[in-house]
Design an enzyme around this catalytic site. Structure first.
Site, PDB file in Angstrom:
ATOM      1  CB  SER A  10      -0.869   0.000   1.263  1.00 44.24           C
ATOM      2  OG  SER A  10      -1.277   1.321   1.560  1.00 44.24           O
ATOM      3  CG  MET A  39      -9.017   6.542   2.170  1.00 44.15           C
ATOM      4  SD  MET A  39      -8.233   6.784   3.760  1.00 44.15           S
ATOM      5  CE  MET A  39      -7.065   5.411   3.761  1.00 44.15           C
ATOM      6  CG  HIS A  69      -8.969  -0.645   0.085  1.00 42.64           C
ATOM      7  ND1 HIS A  69      -8.319  -0.665   1.298  1.00 42.64           N
ATOM      8  CD2 HIS A  69     -10.286  -0.912   0.362  1.00 42.64           C
ATOM      9  CE1 HIS A  69      -9.199  -0.911   2.256  1.00 42.64           C
ATOM     10  NE2 HIS A  69     -10.390  -1.058   1.715  1.00 42.64           N
ATOM     11  CG  PHE A 146      -6.156   7.146   9.656  1.00 42.13           C
ATOM     12  CD1 PHE A 146      -5.740   8.413   9.246  1.00 42.13           C
ATOM     13  CD2 PHE A 146      -7.453   6.990  10.129  1.00 42.13           C
ATOM     14  CE1 PHE A 146      -6.604   9.508   9.330  1.00 42.13           C
ATOM     15  CE2 PHE A 146      -8.325   8.075  10.216  1.00 42.13           C
ATOM     16  CZ  PHE A 146      -7.893   9.347   9.807  1.00 42.13           C
ATOM     17  N   GLY A 147      -3.134   4.441   7.598  1.00 41.22           N
ATOM     18  CA  GLY A 147      -2.048   3.478   7.638  1.00 41.22           C
ATOM     19  C   GLY A 147      -1.400   3.501   9.012  1.00 41.22           C
ATOM     20  N   GLY A 148      -0.566   2.510   9.266  1.00 44.94           N
ATOM     21  CA  GLY A 148       0.232   2.502  10.482  1.00 44.94           C
ATOM     22  C   GLY A 148      -0.498   2.107  11.747  1.00 44.94           C
ATOM     23  N   GLY A 175      -4.021  -4.101   6.637  1.00 45.97           N
ATOM     24  CA  GLY A 175      -3.987  -3.290   7.850  1.00 45.97           C
ATOM     25  C   GLY A 175      -3.073  -3.867   8.909  1.00 45.97           C
ATOM     26  N   GLY A 176      -1.952  -3.188   9.138  1.00 42.86           N
ATOM     27  CA  GLY A 176      -1.034  -3.611  10.199  1.00 42.86           C
ATOM     28  C   GLY A 176      -0.294  -4.902   9.896  1.00 42.86           C
ATOM     29  N   GLY A 196       1.601  -1.829   4.126  1.00 46.64           N
ATOM     30  CA  GLY A 196       1.984  -0.449   3.862  1.00 46.64           C
ATOM     31  C   GLY A 196       3.248  -0.059   4.583  1.00 46.64           C
ATOM     32  CB  THR A 197       3.685   1.257   8.020  1.00 47.06           C
ATOM     33  OG1 THR A 197       2.408   1.883   7.924  1.00 47.06           O
ATOM     34  CG2 THR A 197       4.645   2.149   8.753  1.00 47.06           C
TER      35      THR A 197
HETATM   36  O1  LIG Z   1      -6.612   0.412   3.692  1.00 41.20           O
HETATM   37  C1  LIG Z   1      -5.753   0.859   4.419  1.00 41.20           C
HETATM   38  C2  LIG Z   1      -6.116   1.717   5.563  1.00 41.20           C
HETATM   39  O2  LIG Z   1      -7.471   1.928   5.575  1.00 41.20           O
HETATM   40  C3  LIG Z   1      -4.289   0.569   4.090  1.00 41.20           C
HETATM   41  O3  LIG Z   1      -4.227  -0.239   2.948  1.00 41.20           O
HETATM   42  C4  LIG Z   1      -3.574  -0.117   5.211  1.00 41.20           C
HETATM   43  O4  LIG Z   1      -3.731   0.518   6.411  1.00 41.20           O
HETATM   44  C5  LIG Z   1      -2.118  -0.355   4.856  1.00 41.20           C
HETATM   45  O5  LIG Z   1      -1.240   0.314   5.652  1.00 41.20           O
HETATM   46  P1  LIG Z   1      -0.505  -0.345   6.919  1.00 41.20           P
HETATM   47  O6  LIG Z   1       0.133  -1.645   6.453  1.00 41.20           O
HETATM   48  O7  LIG Z   1       0.458   0.681   7.326  1.00 41.20           O
HETATM   49  O8  LIG Z   1      -1.584  -0.633   7.942  1.00 41.20           O
HETATM   50 FE   LIG Z   2      -6.139  -0.600   1.866  1.00 43.01          FE
END
Ligand SMILES: O=C(CO)[C@H](O)[C@H](O)COP(=O)(O)O
Ligand SMILES: [Fe+2]
Length: 221
Positions: A10, A39, A69, A146-148, A175-176, A196-197
């Site tokens: 991501s 978003m 997404h 949100f990411g992270g 996510g995470g 993502g992160t």
């Molecule tokens: O859809 C998402 C958040 O709504 C992102 O794809 C997701 O959070 C990826 O980031 P991370 O791996 O940092 O959680």
């Molecule tokens: Fe996502």
């Protein structure tokens, strides 16, 4: 089992001012696809980008597989512009959609694959009736927006149930997810991994992507 392990970074927490370069770097380091988080500030309390940015990215990156997404209130509205922007997999949340079958059909008619996503508070049973029309199902492992954020391990029973009942389904988690949480996802049966992160911020992206894919593949054998 015919599904494959795939890692889709991501770019949410990447440097969006350098999106093409950041994306190309992830692909060069072994990403199987790109996960683009759209978003609308309505379905989720955050705002990212839309089809003009995706189209600009597609003009720079011709062949990679793009997933959007769609964390938006009205996914039907963006089908045509996203298809025109070169999206391959259009993943939308079922929660705000009155007629999931109709929206899925429109996505397919526009030439994209259909991904159906559920938030942490949505039961997997609510998704079940649509599985035959989905190319991919996405089980969110954070509250979208949100990411992270921290990985929600209590979402894994949804993944386990899906894998037990649909051995050939592409099951994605988002996510995470990173090296610390990948085993949990892989053991439960996820095969498409959004990260993502953990990937974008890694000093060695290639190593992190390879490590996660190997863990997922080891549980698919
Ligand atoms: O859809 C998402 C958040 O709504 C992102 O794809 C997701 O959070 C990826 O980031 P991370 O791996 O940092 O959680
Ligand atoms: Fe996502």
């Amino acid at each position: 089992m015919s599904v494959k392990a795939k890692i889709g970074p991501s770019i949410l927490n990447a440097d969006l001012a350098n999106l093409a370069a950041e994306s190309q770097k992830l692909l060069d380091n072994g990403a199987d696809y790109l996960h683009l988080d759209v978003m609308d500030g309505n379905f989720v309390p955050n705002l990212t980008f839309g089809h003009p940015m995706v189209k600009s990215l597609r003009n720079k990156i011709k062949t990679a597989f793009f997933e959007t997404h769609m964390m938006v209130q009205n996914p039907e509205q963006w089908i045509s512009p996203m298809a025109d922007a070169g999206v391959n997999l259009y993943t939308f949340h079922i929660e705000p959609v009155a007629d999931v079958c109709k929206v899925s059909r429109l996505v397919q008619e526009a030439g994209m694959k259909v991904g159906l996503a559920i938030k942490p508070g949505t039961k997997v049973e609510d998704l079940e009736k649509y599985i035959s029309i989905a190319d991919v199902v996405l089980v969110m492992t954070v509250e979208p927006g949100f990411g992270g954020q921290s990985f929600m391990a209590d979402m894994m029973p949804k993944v386990e149930w899906l894998r037990q009942n649909y051995p050939n389904l592409d099951i994605e988690v988002d996510g995470g997810v990173g090296p610390k949480t990948i085993a949990c996802c892989a053991k439960s049966g996820a095969n498409m991994i959004v990260s993502g992160t953990a990937v974008v911020g890694a000093t060695d992206q290639r190593q992190v992507i390879r490590e996660m894919r190997d863990v997922v593949q080891s549980y698919l054998k």
